[in-house]
Design a protein around this motif. Structure first.
Motif, PDB file in Angstrom:
ATOM      1  N   VAL A   1     -28.180  36.905 -29.287  1.00 48.08           N
ATOM      2  CA  VAL A   1     -29.370  36.584 -30.069  1.00 48.08           C
ATOM      3  C   VAL A   1     -29.522  37.631 -31.170  1.00 48.08           C
ATOM      4  O   VAL A   1     -29.603  38.828 -30.876  1.00 48.08           O
ATOM      5  CB  VAL A   1     -30.617  36.574 -29.159  1.00 48.08           C
ATOM      6  CG1 VAL A   1     -31.887  36.333 -29.961  1.00 48.08           C
ATOM      7  CG2 VAL A   1     -30.469  35.518 -28.066  1.00 48.08           C
ATOM      8  N   PRO A   2     -29.573  37.236 -32.433  1.00 46.18           N
ATOM      9  CA  PRO A   2     -29.495  38.213 -33.524  1.00 46.18           C
ATOM     10  C   PRO A   2     -30.681  39.147 -33.638  1.00 46.18           C
ATOM     11  O   PRO A   2     -30.526  40.277 -34.116  1.00 46.18           O
ATOM     12  CB  PRO A   2     -29.354  37.343 -34.776  1.00 46.18           C
ATOM     13  CG  PRO A   2     -29.850  36.002 -34.382  1.00 46.18           C
ATOM     14  CD  PRO A   2     -29.522  35.849 -32.935  1.00 46.18           C
ATOM     15  N   GLU A   3     -31.867  38.727 -33.218  1.00 42.68           N
ATOM     16  CA  GLU A   3     -33.037  39.587 -33.394  1.00 42.68           C
ATOM     17  C   GLU A   3     -33.294  40.510 -32.202  1.00 42.68           C
ATOM     18  O   GLU A   3     -34.297  41.219 -32.169  1.00 42.68           O
ATOM     19  CB  GLU A   3     -34.292  38.747 -33.675  1.00 42.68           C
ATOM     20  CG  GLU A   3     -34.770  37.881 -32.528  1.00 42.68           C
ATOM     21  CD  GLU A   3     -34.092  36.528 -32.477  1.00 42.68           C
ATOM     22  OE1 GLU A   3     -34.570  35.678 -31.710  1.00 42.68           O
ATOM     23  OE2 GLU A   3     -33.106  36.316 -33.200  1.00 42.68           O
ATOM     24  N   GLU A   4     -32.379  40.536 -31.245  1.00 41.90           N
ATOM     25  CA  GLU A   4     -32.566  41.384 -30.076  1.00 41.90           C
ATOM     26  C   GLU A   4     -31.479  42.464 -30.014  1.00 41.90           C
ATOM     27  O   GLU A   4     -30.420  42.336 -30.628  1.00 41.90           O
ATOM     28  CB  GLU A   4     -32.519  40.541 -28.804  1.00 41.90           C
ATOM     29  CG  GLU A   4     -32.938  41.314 -27.552  1.00 41.90           C
ATOM     30  CD  GLU A   4     -33.060  40.411 -26.340  1.00 41.90           C
ATOM     31  OE1 GLU A   4     -34.184  40.172 -25.883  1.00 41.90           O
ATOM     32  OE2 GLU A   4     -32.010  39.934 -25.860  1.00 41.90           O
ATOM     33  N   PHE A   5     -31.772  43.521 -29.260  1.00 45.10           N
ATOM     34  CA  PHE A   5     -30.782  44.583 -29.042  1.00 45.10           C
ATOM     35  C   PHE A   5     -29.518  44.017 -28.395  1.00 45.10           C
ATOM     36  O   PHE A   5     -29.564  43.034 -27.662  1.00 45.10           O
ATOM     37  CB  PHE A   5     -31.374  45.687 -28.166  1.00 45.10           C
ATOM     38  CG  PHE A   5     -31.667  45.250 -26.740  1.00 45.10           C
ATOM     39  CD1 PHE A   5     -30.716  45.395 -25.743  1.00 45.10           C
ATOM     40  CD2 PHE A   5     -32.893  44.693 -26.402  1.00 45.10           C
ATOM     41  CE1 PHE A   5     -30.967  44.994 -24.435  1.00 45.10           C
ATOM     42  CE2 PHE A   5     -33.167  44.294 -25.095  1.00 45.10           C
ATOM     43  CZ  PHE A   5     -32.191  44.442 -24.110  1.00 45.10           C
ATOM     44  N   THR A   6     -28.395  44.644 -28.656  1.00 48.86           N
ATOM     45  CA  THR A   6     -27.130  44.284 -28.014  1.00 48.86           C
ATOM     46  C   THR A   6     -26.948  45.167 -26.786  1.00 48.86           C
ATOM     47  O   THR A   6     -26.955  46.391 -26.905  1.00 48.86           O
ATOM     48  CB  THR A   6     -25.949  44.506 -28.972  1.00 48.86           C
ATOM     49  OG1 THR A   6     -26.102  43.647 -30.103  1.00 48.86           O
ATOM     50  CG2 THR A   6     -24.631  44.186 -28.283  1.00 48.86           C
ATOM     51  N   PRO A   7     -26.815  44.590 -25.598  1.00 50.59           N
ATOM     52  CA  PRO A   7     -26.690  45.420 -24.396  1.00 50.59           C
ATOM     53  C   PRO A   7     -25.409  46.253 -24.447  1.00 50.59           C
ATOM     54  O   PRO A   7     -24.307  45.717 -24.514  1.00 50.59           O
ATOM     55  CB  PRO A   7     -26.652  44.401 -23.258  1.00 50.59           C
ATOM     56  CG  PRO A   7     -26.199  43.120 -23.895  1.00 50.59           C
ATOM     57  CD  PRO A   7     -26.724  43.152 -25.294  1.00 50.59           C
TER      58      PRO A   7
END
Length: 394
Positions: free
Chosen positions: A125-131
């Motif tokens: 999801v582009p608007e969320e942090f990348t784990p």
């Protein structure tokens, strides 16, 4: 350099990032998994910063490596983890690959959606942090990360990685069967308020590496049901195809954009939500949570059924092979506990988790019926609910 190599001469170097007070744990993790290096926070007496250590870890790429893997010290993985990474890199050599997702994040919800639809990977999801608990990048991207991040005032490496990927216009691929778990440890970066942060879909089984190397990708998640703070939400892209904000929309507000009518949901609630299970969930976790969780699962089942034809193999085969049932069961089993407030997740006993899983499946199965032609209503909205079922007003 301990490397993983396939027939195309792909080489992956690796490092685990840590803080001095957890160095012993990191060294043990590196030995168990066969990782190349342990990278320690260069300024441990300064204010906590995961990014400060991450910059060093991404610089630790080995000579001649085509890819670099960075693992955080508070995770666990099977002894075959590097082989699983090798299979994934061979299948997706140009992608940023993440092997863990948080069970109460939009990316975790995307993984569950992909699992139910039949995909082995899903675009982040582009608007969320990348784990960033376990991420592998192509060498050029690893170098770009430490160049981009080293002058930043941000302290979170997961936010900076998302920022870099957004600029490139291509978010990471998230492994649907997660192969890394987050452990319950003290949070050096101040994330303890997030509570227990388990994987959305942890599957440690033979064949996972092959699936990650050959399984298909769910590229677009333009309509994503997810839980947030105990309430059902919907991420729906606008007419221009770009959401572009970090805002959150409750399902009631976003429903008009999905093409679903409120009455369709009311019909399923009246006809399919089991009263006894709903009452048990309400008794243990509160009636509002019981309502929101079931609606979330209903929307999840609907959306997954809409996407499933994209991944349907020849008749009678499972798109996720022999691991399909296990992956789907695991994905659904984390919805209920993961969606609870952070301060209560660790208090849920095993029988409570089983109750939430049973309840979640009833919603997912009911939601699948929405993917077909909308059923004609045989009762008015004010008609009484059938005996044995609970009324919920969407």
């Amino acid at each position: 350099m301990a490397t993983m190599q396939d027939s195309s001469a792909t080489q992956v170097s690796s490092a685990v990032m840590t803080h001095p007070r957890r160095r012993e744990r990191a060294e043990g993790l590196a030995r168990r998994l066969g990782l190349d290096a342990v990278v320690v926070d260069p300024s441990p007496d300064e204010a906590p910063s995961a990014l400060r250590t991450a910059v060093r870890a991404w610089q630790a790429i080995g000579p001649g490596a085509s890819h670099h893997l960075v693992v955080q010290d508070d995770v666990s993985a099977s002894a075959g983890f590097l082989s699983q990474v090798a299979g994934a890199v061979a299948g997706h050599p140009t992608e940023a690959l993440a092997f863990y997702t948080h069970w109460n994040s939009r990316n975790g919800a995307a993984v569950r959606l992909a699992a139910l639809a039949g995909a082995a990977w899903v675009r982040g999801v582009p608007e969320e942090f990348t784990p960033t608990q376990a991420v592998c990048l192509p060498a050029a991207q690893a170098e770009a990360f430490h160049r981009y991040a080293r002058g930043s005032t941000e302290v979170h490496d997961d936010e900076i990685l998302s920022e870099l990927l957004r600029r490139a216009g291509r978010m990471s691929l998230l492994a649907v069967p997660n192969v890394v778990e987050h452990l319950d440890t003290d949070s050096i970066s101040g994330h303890a308020w997030h509570g227990v942060r388990r994987s959305a879909c942890l599957v440690d089984a033979a064949g996972v590496g092959d699936l990650l190397g050959s399984g298909r990708v769910l590229e677009s998640v333009d309509c994503l049901p997810y839980m947030r703070r105990g309430a059902a939400h919907l991420r729906v892209e606008g007419p221009d195809g770009v959401l572009g904000t970090r805002g959150h929309a409750r399902w009631r507000d976003a429903l008009p954009a999905t093409g679903l009518a409120p009455e369709q949901l009311r019909e399923l609630v009246r006809g399919h939500r089991p009263a006894d299970t709903a009452a048990a969930v309400a008794r243990h976790f509160g009636a509002p949570y019981a309502d929101e969780l079931w609606i979330h699962c209903l929307l999840l089942g609907w959306r997954a059924a809409c996407l499933a034809p994209r991944f349907a193999p020849p008749a009678g085969q499972d798109p996720l092979g022999g691991l399909g049932e296990r992956i789907r069961d695991t994905a659904v089993s984390t919805i209920g506990v993961g969606g609870l407030p952070p301060d209560v997740r660790h208090l849920v006993p095993s029988d409570g988790s089983r109750l939430l899983t049973e309840y979640a499946w009833t919603g997912v199965r009911a939601g699948r019926t929405l993917a077909g032609p909308a059923p004609r209503s045989t009762r008015s909205a004010a008609a009484p609910a059938p005996a044995g079922h609970t009324t919920l007003r969407p």
